[in-house]
Scaffold this motif. Structure first.
Motif, mmCIF file in Angstrom:
data_model
loop_
_atom_site.group_PDB
_atom_site.id
_atom_site.type_symbol
_atom_site.label_atom_id
_atom_site.label_comp_id
_atom_site.label_asym_id
_atom_site.label_seq_id
_atom_site.Cartn_x
_atom_site.Cartn_y
_atom_site.Cartn_z
ATOM 1 N N ALA A 229 -4.316 1.560 7.954
ATOM 2 C CA ALA A 229 -3.101 0.992 7.338
ATOM 3 C C ALA A 229 -3.384 0.424 5.948
ATOM 4 O O ALA A 229 -2.468 0.304 5.123
ATOM 5 N N SER A 230 -4.644 0.121 5.675
ATOM 6 C CA SER A 230 -4.969 -0.459 4.364
ATOM 7 C C SER A 230 -5.228 0.621 3.312
ATOM 8 O O SER A 230 -5.465 0.320 2.147
ATOM 9 N N LYS A 231 -5.205 1.874 3.704
ATOM 10 C CA LYS A 231 -5.512 2.974 2.770
ATOM 11 C C LYS A 231 -4.235 3.515 2.134
ATOM 12 O O LYS A 231 -3.158 3.446 2.726
ATOM 13 N N SER A 232 -4.412 4.110 0.944
ATOM 14 C CA SER A 232 -3.214 4.684 0.328
ATOM 15 C C SER A 232 -3.177 6.195 0.502
ATOM 16 O O SER A 232 -2.133 6.828 0.317
ATOM 17 N N SER A 233 -4.311 6.780 0.864
ATOM 18 C CA SER A 233 -4.257 8.223 1.103
ATOM 19 C C SER A 233 -5.297 8.646 2.132
ATOM 20 O O SER A 233 -6.267 7.946 2.383
ATOM 21 N N CYS A 234 -5.054 9.810 2.709
ATOM 22 C CA CYS A 234 -5.829 10.251 3.859
ATOM 23 C C CYS A 234 -5.760 11.781 3.938
ATOM 24 O O CYS A 234 -4.794 12.371 3.457
ATOM 25 N N PHE A 235 -6.773 12.399 4.503
ATOM 26 C CA PHE A 235 -6.756 13.864 4.654
ATOM 27 C C PHE A 235 -6.897 14.263 6.109
ATOM 28 O O PHE A 235 -7.506 13.547 6.899
ATOM 29 N N TYR A 236 -6.333 15.413 6.435
ATOM 30 C CA TYR A 236 -6.449 15.982 7.778
ATOM 31 C C TYR A 236 -7.016 17.383 7.627
ATOM 32 O O TYR A 236 -6.661 18.095 6.676
ATOM 33 N N GLU A 268 -11.175 25.471 3.074
ATOM 34 C CA GLU A 268 -10.577 25.385 1.734
ATOM 35 C C GLU A 268 -11.026 24.140 0.977
ATOM 36 O O GLU A 268 -10.830 24.049 -0.241
ATOM 37 N N LEU A 269 -11.591 23.168 1.709
ATOM 38 C CA LEU A 269 -11.908 21.886 1.062
ATOM 39 C C LEU A 269 -12.749 22.081 -0.189
ATOM 40 O O LEU A 269 -12.506 21.466 -1.229
ATOM 41 N N LYS A 270 -13.751 22.943 -0.077
ATOM 42 C CA LYS A 270 -14.668 23.098 -1.211
ATOM 43 C C LYS A 270 -14.038 23.855 -2.384
ATOM 44 O O LYS A 270 -14.626 23.983 -3.447
ATOM 45 N N HIS A 271 -12.826 24.346 -2.187
ATOM 46 C CA HIS A 271 -12.162 25.068 -3.278
ATOM 47 C C HIS A 271 -11.284 24.137 -4.109
ATOM 48 O O HIS A 271 -10.364 24.603 -4.787
ATOM 49 N N GLY A 272 -11.520 22.859 -4.016
ATOM 50 C CA GLY A 272 -10.764 21.941 -4.875
ATOM 51 C C GLY A 272 -10.675 20.526 -4.354
ATOM 52 O O GLY A 272 -10.990 19.563 -5.052
ATOM 53 N N THR A 273 -10.269 20.392 -3.103
ATOM 54 C CA THR A 273 -9.950 19.068 -2.565
ATOM 55 C C THR A 273 -11.152 18.146 -2.461
ATOM 56 O O THR A 273 -11.017 16.917 -2.545
ATOM 57 N N LEU A 274 -12.318 18.705 -2.301
ATOM 58 C CA LEU A 274 -13.535 17.899 -2.189
ATOM 59 C C LEU A 274 -13.669 16.925 -3.371
ATOM 60 O O LEU A 274 -14.261 15.852 -3.256
ATOM 61 N N ALA A 275 -13.082 17.298 -4.501
ATOM 62 C CA ALA A 275 -13.135 16.433 -5.693
ATOM 63 C C ALA A 275 -12.458 15.090 -5.443
ATOM 64 O O ALA A 275 -12.722 14.105 -6.141
ATOM 65 N N LEU A 276 -11.563 15.039 -4.460
ATOM 66 C CA LEU A 276 -10.823 13.796 -4.186
ATOM 67 C C LEU A 276 -11.559 12.881 -3.207
ATOM 68 O O LEU A 276 -11.119 11.770 -2.939
ATOM 69 N N GLU A 278 -14.125 10.362 -1.923
ATOM 70 C CA GLU A 278 -15.074 9.342 -2.386
ATOM 71 C C GLU A 278 -15.263 8.322 -1.280
ATOM 72 O O GLU A 278 -14.645 8.448 -0.212
ATOM 73 N N GLU A 279 -16.096 7.331 -1.510
ATOM 74 C CA GLU A 279 -16.440 6.345 -0.490
ATOM 75 C C GLU A 279 -15.194 5.806 0.239
ATOM 76 O O GLU A 279 -14.263 5.315 -0.387
ATOM 77 N N GLY A 280 -15.191 5.923 1.551
ATOM 78 C CA GLY A 280 -14.140 5.285 2.358
ATOM 79 C C GLY A 280 -12.849 6.067 2.523
ATOM 80 O O GLY A 280 -11.937 5.605 3.208
ATOM 81 N N VAL A 281 -12.730 7.252 1.907
ATOM 82 C CA VAL A 281 -11.486 8.030 2.079
ATOM 83 C C VAL A 281 -11.437 8.537 3.525
ATOM 84 O O VAL A 281 -12.369 9.189 3.999
ATOM 85 N N PRO A 282 -10.348 8.233 4.262
ATOM 86 C CA PRO A 282 -10.294 8.679 5.656
ATOM 87 C C PRO A 282 -9.989 10.177 5.779
ATOM 88 O O PRO A 282 -9.117 10.690 5.094
#
Ligand code: M6R
Length: 373
Positions: A229-236, A268-276, A278-282
């Protein structure tokens, strides 16, 4: 809140929670009398659709068109129908399907999926396909709504009234409908051995019990909610059949918590999204497909190396994932994994929204039935 709303919600704080917990019962209602004992094992009886085997045998291709959560059910339907029948299936967002030029004719079956039976894009996609000669099979929850009235064939899900805008119980019954249809088509067309029909029918019969077991995950998901709940973004993320589940889990989270949540096919993660990352991203990873476990572990390692906080959903008996991710939850093993693996994701979204104090049953800017384009 109106008094009768309060009464309908019974002891629950929100309709969404009540509806999540009703899933075993509505699955039972949707499945039970459609599975019959038969010679050589159980069989699937969808005679109610009036779709004759002779016509089915001529079908060239199938399109599935739907919106939102119903579209996610369609993505699972593609795996099930193609896998069991060998018929090519394409899945379209209804809002795209109706404005492109799909290859439709009298040997095309278009399956439209809609909880409400009133969604404008799905209705118009159906009308367009019908006009071009395709046969329409509607999978709908609300009886006598507009879509089933205009379709050639209908299969009702039996989720009962779903009040919360975020669909949960209707979704799992749509998934059950996809497996029922896939198994029934395979049975009519003789595309798989009798024993495999029995296996699908038996898995369907057992699925309410499996979902009951998965309800036990409520507490562990609740424990994860305060930090999410304290995060502003998250990936699935997920691969193969787990990818639509990741899509559905992320839709639930963004819909009721307003946290930015994006689903990605793990490869697909390594085709772009991996750039997002960083530490603590859920990152919530769904990994129930044994044949791609190793590939998923590789993808997860890449996320972990970049500091992601990982929550993994896998099957009972798979302990390897727990050694990689920060938190692992285990769902019962079944041939119909999307029906159980979505449950912890529903709880995660629900309890995160409780933490945030959002309007869970009526999220901002959204309505239960999107009747206007
Ligand atoms: O009634 P429908 O199934 O046609 O509705 C389609 C979408 O609007 C719906 O699934 C929406 O995405 C849900 N609110 C998601 O929880």
């Amino acid at each position: 809140m109106k008094l009768d709303d309060k009464a309908l919600k019974e002891k629950y704080d929100h309709f969404m929670l009540k509806e999540i917990l009703e899933q075993p019962a509505v699955l039972r209602d949707t499945i039970d009398d459609r599975i019959r004992p038969g010679v050589g094992g159980k069989s699937i009886d969808l005679g109610e659709m009036n779709l004759d085997a002779e016509w089915l045998a001529q079908v060239h291709n199938i399109y599935i068109a739907a919106c939102g959560t119903s579209y996610h059910a369609g993505l699972v339907g593609k795996y099930a129908i193609e896998g069991l029948t060998g018929i090519h299936v394409e899945v379209d967002l209804a809002s795209e399907f109706r404005y492109r030029n799909p290859l439709l004719g009298d040997k095309t079956l278009v399956v439209v999926i809609s909880q409400s039976g009133e969604t404008a894009d799905t209705l118009e996609a159906m009308r367009m396909a019908k006009e071009k000669g395709a046969r329409i099979l509607a999978v709908v929850n609300v009886e006598d709504s507009t879509i089933p009235q205009e379709a050639h064939h209908v299969l009702y899900t039996r989720a009962g009234v779903e009040v919360a805008v975020a669909s949960t119980k209707a979704y799992v019954t749509q998934l059950a409908a996809m497996y029922l249809i896939a198994g029934y088509f395979a049975q009519q067309l003789n595309t798989i051995p009798r024993g495999e029909i029995d296996a699908i029918a038996s898995a369907l019969k057992e699925i309410p019990e499996k979902t009951e077991e998965a309800m036990g995950l409520s507490w562990s998901m609740r424990g994860l909610a305060p930090s999410l709940a304290s995060k502003s973004s998250c990936f699935y993320t997920g691969r193969c059949l787990d990818y639509p589940v990741a899509m559905e889990g992320s839709l639930k989270l963004k819909e009721i918590t307003y946290i930015h949540a994006t689903p990605y096919a793990a490869g697909e993660l390594k085709h772009g999204t991996l750039a997002l990352i960083e530490e603590g991203v859920p990152v919530v990873a769904v990994a129930t497909q044994e044949h791609v476990y190793d590939r998923m572990y590789g993808n997860l390692q890449e996320l972990i190396d970049r500091g992601a906080y990982t929550i993994g959903v896998t099957c009972e008996g798979n302990n390897a994932l727990g050694e990689i991710v920060d938190r692992a939850v285990h769902v019962p093993k079944t041939l119909l994994s999307p029906i159980v693996s979505v449950i912890p994701l529903q709880f995660l979204a629900y309890y995160t929204a409780v933490e945030k104090g959002t309007n869970i049953d009526k999220p901002r800017n959204l309505t239960k039935s999107v009747r206007h384009e």
